[in-house]
Scaffold this motif. Structure first.
Motif, PDB file in Angstrom:
ATOM      1  N   VAL A  65       0.855  -1.184   0.000  1.00  0.00           N
ATOM      2  CA  VAL A  65       0.000   0.000   0.000  1.00  0.00           C
ATOM      3  C   VAL A  65       0.893   1.236   0.000  1.00  0.00           C
ATOM      4  N   ASN A  66       0.625   2.125  -0.929  1.00  0.00           N
ATOM      5  CA  ASN A  66       1.374   3.379  -1.003  1.00  0.00           C
ATOM      6  C   ASN A  66       0.402   4.498  -1.365  1.00  0.00           C
ATOM      7  N   GLY A  67       0.017   5.246  -0.349  1.00  0.00           N
ATOM      8  CA  GLY A  67      -0.838   6.414  -0.563  1.00  0.00           C
ATOM      9  C   GLY A  67      -0.166   7.677  -0.085  1.00  0.00           C
ATOM     10  N   CYS A  68       1.166   7.686  -0.141  1.00  0.00           N
ATOM     11  CA  CYS A  68       1.922   8.815   0.408  1.00  0.00           C
ATOM     12  C   CYS A  68       1.839  10.069  -0.444  1.00  0.00           C
ATOM     13  N   GLY A  69       1.074  10.033  -1.502  1.00  0.00           N
ATOM     14  CA  GLY A  69       0.853  11.259  -2.261  1.00  0.00           C
ATOM     15  C   GLY A  69      -0.331  12.046  -1.758  1.00  0.00           C
ATOM     16  N   GLY A  70      -0.966  11.567  -0.674  1.00  0.00           N
ATOM     17  CA  GLY A  70      -2.141  12.236  -0.135  1.00  0.00           C
ATOM     18  C   GLY A  70      -1.805  13.547   0.545  1.00  0.00           C
ATOM     19  N   ALA A  71      -2.852  14.279   0.902  1.00  0.00           N
ATOM     20  CA  ALA A  71      -2.669  15.614   1.472  1.00  0.00           C
ATOM     21  C   ALA A  71      -2.070  15.569   2.868  1.00  0.00           C
ATOM     22  N   PHE A  72      -2.267  14.480   3.591  1.00  0.00           N
ATOM     23  CA  PHE A  72      -1.742  14.366   4.948  1.00  0.00           C
ATOM     24  C   PHE A  72      -1.275  12.930   5.172  1.00  0.00           C
ATOM     25  N   LEU A  73      -0.654  12.699   6.303  1.00  0.00           N
ATOM     26  CA  LEU A  73      -0.046  11.407   6.604  1.00  0.00           C
ATOM     27  C   LEU A  73      -0.993  10.543   7.427  1.00  0.00           C
ATOM     28  N   HIS A  74      -0.901   9.229   7.228  1.00  0.00           N
ATOM     29  CA  HIS A  74      -1.608   8.263   8.057  1.00  0.00           C
ATOM     30  C   HIS A  74      -0.590   7.457   8.866  1.00  0.00           C
ATOM     31  N   PRO A  75      -0.995   6.914  10.005  1.00  0.00           N
ATOM     32  CA  PRO A  75      -0.044   6.169  10.843  1.00  0.00           C
ATOM     33  C   PRO A  75       0.273   4.793  10.269  1.00  0.00           C
ATOM     34  N   THR A  76       1.412   4.263  10.669  1.00  0.00           N
ATOM     35  CA  THR A  76       1.770   2.879  10.339  1.00  0.00           C
ATOM     36  C   THR A  76       1.759   1.989  11.576  1.00  0.00           C
ATOM     37  N   HIS A  77       2.045   2.573  12.743  1.00  0.00           N
ATOM     38  CA  HIS A  77       2.200   1.739  13.938  1.00  0.00           C
ATOM     39  C   HIS A  77       0.904   1.063  14.355  1.00  0.00           C
ATOM     40  N   VAL A  78      -0.235   1.609  13.955  1.00  0.00           N
ATOM     41  CA  VAL A  78      -1.499   0.988  14.345  1.00  0.00           C
ATOM     42  C   VAL A  78      -1.764  -0.293  13.558  1.00  0.00           C
ATOM     43  N   PHE A  79      -0.998  -0.518  12.491  1.00  0.00           N
ATOM     44  CA  PHE A  79      -1.163  -1.730  11.684  1.00  0.00           C
ATOM     45  C   PHE A  79      -0.015  -2.722  11.881  1.00  0.00           C
ATOM     46  N   LYS A  80       0.842  -2.483  12.854  1.00  0.00           N
ATOM     47  CA  LYS A  80       2.047  -3.304  12.967  1.00  0.00           C
ATOM     48  C   LYS A  80       1.757  -4.747  13.369  1.00  0.00           C
ATOM     49  N   ASN A  81       0.608  -5.016  13.956  1.00  0.00           N
ATOM     50  CA  ASN A  81       0.292  -6.386  14.373  1.00  0.00           C
ATOM     51  C   ASN A  81      -0.419  -7.193  13.291  1.00  0.00           C
ATOM     52  N   PHE A  82      -0.673  -6.584  12.140  1.00  0.00           N
ATOM     53  CA  PHE A  82      -1.270  -7.347  11.041  1.00  0.00           C
ATOM     54  C   PHE A  82      -0.247  -8.353  10.522  1.00  0.00           C
ATOM     55  N   ASN A  83      -0.651  -9.620  10.400  1.00  0.00           N
ATOM     56  CA  ASN A  83       0.303 -10.636   9.936  1.00  0.00           C
ATOM     57  C   ASN A  83      -0.349 -11.835   9.260  1.00  0.00           C
ATOM     58  N   ASN A  84      -1.638 -11.744   8.914  1.00  0.00           N
ATOM     59  CA  ASN A  84      -2.278 -12.921   8.331  1.00  0.00           C
ATOM     60  C   ASN A  84      -3.356 -12.512   7.335  1.00  0.00           C
ATOM     61  N   LEU A  85      -3.354 -13.192   6.190  1.00  0.00           N
ATOM     62  CA  LEU A  85      -4.386 -13.010   5.175  1.00  0.00           C
ATOM     63  C   LEU A  85      -4.570 -14.314   4.422  1.00  0.00           C
ATOM     64  N   TYR A  86      -5.802 -14.750   4.307  1.00  0.00           N
ATOM     65  CA  TYR A  86      -6.136 -15.998   3.615  1.00  0.00           C
ATOM     66  C   TYR A  86      -5.371 -17.187   4.199  1.00  0.00           C
ATOM     67  N   GLY A  87      -5.100 -17.142   5.503  1.00  0.00           N
ATOM     68  CA  GLY A  87      -4.393 -18.241   6.147  1.00  0.00           C
ATOM     69  C   GLY A  87      -2.890 -18.223   5.969  1.00  0.00           C
ATOM     70  N   THR A  88      -2.350 -17.197   5.318  1.00  0.00           N
ATOM     71  CA  THR A  88      -0.910 -17.075   5.091  1.00  0.00           C
ATOM     72  C   THR A  88      -0.328 -16.057   6.062  1.00  0.00           C
ATOM     73  N   THR A  89       0.832 -16.368   6.609  1.00  0.00           N
ATOM     74  CA  THR A  89       1.505 -15.466   7.539  1.00  0.00           C
ATOM     75  C   THR A  89       2.386 -14.488   6.774  1.00  0.00           C
ATOM     76  N   TYR A  90       2.324 -13.219   7.184  1.00  0.00           N
ATOM     77  CA  TYR A  90       3.098 -12.162   6.525  1.00  0.00           C
ATOM     78  C   TYR A  90       3.959 -11.435   7.552  1.00  0.00           C
ATOM     79  N   GLU A  91       5.024 -10.825   7.047  1.00  0.00           N
ATOM     80  CA  GLU A  91       5.866  -9.956   7.859  1.00  0.00           C
ATOM     81  C   GLU A  91       5.997  -8.612   7.158  1.00  0.00           C
ATOM     82  N   CYS A  92       6.065  -7.549   7.967  1.00  0.00           N
ATOM     83  CA  CYS A  92       6.113  -6.198   7.413  1.00  0.00           C
ATOM     84  C   CYS A  92       7.534  -5.848   7.000  1.00  0.00           C
TER      85      CYS A  92
END
Length: 451
Positions: A65-92
């Motif tokens: 995900v890359n939306g850094c062209g937007g007018a303001f910034l969004h946080p990343t730390h609130v998504f740091k615990n995301f690690n699973n989609l469709y049963g697959t483990t992911y790392e940031c």
């Protein structure tokens, strides 16, 4: 490619969206989706699947995900615990800004909310005055002054705060109406994705914090006035104490043996001393508050005329508004900070209120000679606020058919400060390669599709 990264937002809001896209990826592409890319959320994050020894199908290798062209910034730390989609483990991989920087920026909701949103003071001060309106004046504060110890003062003070709460819900009209209206607004402000019971609880806690702050500020203001009255600093000689002081100083230092002042008063039909008298009274707001407060406490609110009541509440509002505006911003900023870090809501409102224009990035794709897809993300940490025309751009010869990226000076503008020019400060924050798979290429050439 999708508009928003629903793999992150679904995890954050604990919801399920994008069922059609999920069906396409899992049932039709069936492991042939190497990269899923989205924008809309104004930061950069890439998640790569974690290789394991199991034969479990990996439907998507990279989530970007890359939306850094937007007018303001969004946080990343609130998504740091995301690690699973469709049963697959992911790392940031390489979040931008980093989790540490994002957490530090989030503190700005507490420390910088008022500075960034000073317009909020106007409505915030009015709301707090409505919450405390029915509590003015507090005539029975003697019990707070009777204790000799600090703990005793604090105990009686908070007992009075609790009693004021009970008065609001039991006998007041204006304050109770303001509280109910604020509660409705607070509940409506919570995102619709939150269950209604949780919305009500969050709204009640939010309003309770504001109501407690308003009541405490009201009592502190009343205690300040009461202290000044007890030490004979206010309410010593009626509404015109300042004018009486002026008259005494004037008669002492500027004597009038010819009675010129009386003649001026006669010629102006009494406007000369009256204008000065009431103008000084208008500027002596604490004296007006103290004298009117004593009148109300002795004779009741009915002893005041409608104009007198308006003058009293207007005087109280001026001081209470000044005291309450920093607090209402602090409480609301703290609410946003708590919500994004622990309640998984309001990450958009919390960071949009900070108005951070820095941390810009874009992603470029390149297919090399081997057929591999190379992905580069370039970023600028600090965006210049002042720009100027680049004279070198005008001096360079140009051909209409040539693209701008082939020019030595492709931009007409450059940063006013050389240290902040994006051409010099841009850097690569993430780079990875998706290798070409011969098996999939042959399948596509033969027109076969795995189901």
């Amino acid at each position: 490619m999708t508009h928003e990264p629903n793999w992150l937002l679904d995890w954050y809001f604990d919801q399920v969206t994008g069922k059609n896209v999920s069906y396409l990826i899992r049932d039709h592409l069936n492991g042939r989706c190497r990269l899923r890319i989205a924008g809309d959320v104004h930061h950069y994050m890439r998640h790569k699947f974690v290789e394991s020894k199991s034969d479990k199908q990996v439907y998507v290798q990279h989530l970007l995900v890359n939306g850094c062209g937007g007018a303001f910034l969004h946080p990343t730390h609130v998504f740091k615990n995301f690690n699973n989609l469709y049963g697959t483990t992911y790392e940031c991989k390489n979040p931008y800004p980093t989790f540490e920087d994002s957490s530090r920026i989030a503190l700005g909701n507490i420390l910088k909310f008022r500075k960034k949103n000073w317009q909020f003071d106007f409505i915030g001060g009015i709301i707090y005055f409505m919450l405390a309106f029915s509590m003015f004046p507090q005539c029975r504060l003697d019990h707070i002054f009777k204790d000799d110890t600090f703990s005793g003062h604090m105990g009686t003070f908070f007992d009075t705060v609790w009693g004021t709460f009970m008065y609001i819900f039991g006998r007041s009209y204006v304050s109770l109406t303001g509280t109910v209206l604020l509660l409705i607004i607070a509940i409506s402000f919570v995102p619709s994705t939150v269950p209604w019971k949780k919305k009500v609880v969050i709204g009640i806690l939010h309003v309770s914090a504001h109501l407690a702050a308003a009541v405490i500020l009201m009592l502190l203001l009343e205690l300040g006035i009461e202290t000044c009255i007890r030490h004979k600093l206010l309410a010593t000689s009626g509404y015109h104490t300042l004018y009486e002081w002026y008259k005494s100083v004037e008669s002492e230092h500027f004597p009038d043996p010819t009675d010129l002042k009386k003649r001026i008063e006669h010629w102006t039909f009494g406007l000369y001393p009256a204008c000065i008298k009431y103008l000084m009274s208008a500027f002596d707001v604490p004296e007006v508050m103290a004298v009117t407060r004593n009148t109300i406490c002795k004779n009741g609110m009915d002893s005041l005329s409608r104009g007198g009541a308006v003058i009293y509440y207007a005087s109280v509002f001026l001081y209470f508004w000044v005291f309450s505006t920093p607090v209402v911003s602090l409480v609301f900023g703290s609410y946003l900070y708590i919500c994004i870090n622990w309640l998984h809501i309001h990450f958009d409102e919390a960071f949009s209120s900070l108005r951070i224009a820095n941390y810009k990035s874009f992603t470029r794709f390149h297919i090399n000679n081997k057929g591999d897809l190379e992905v580069f993300t370039l970023a600028v940490d600090k965006v210049p606020k002042e720009w100027k025309l680049d004279p070198k751009w005008d001096g360079e010869s140009k051909h209409p058919q040539d693209p701008s990226y082939l020019q030595k000076f492709p931009s007409k503008w450059r940063a006013s400060s050389p240290n902040q020019d994006p051409v010099d400060t841009v850097r690569i924050i993430d780079q990875f390669v998706i290798e070409k798979t011969a098996k999939h290429d042959s399948e596509l050439a033969n027109g076969s599709v795995n189901q």
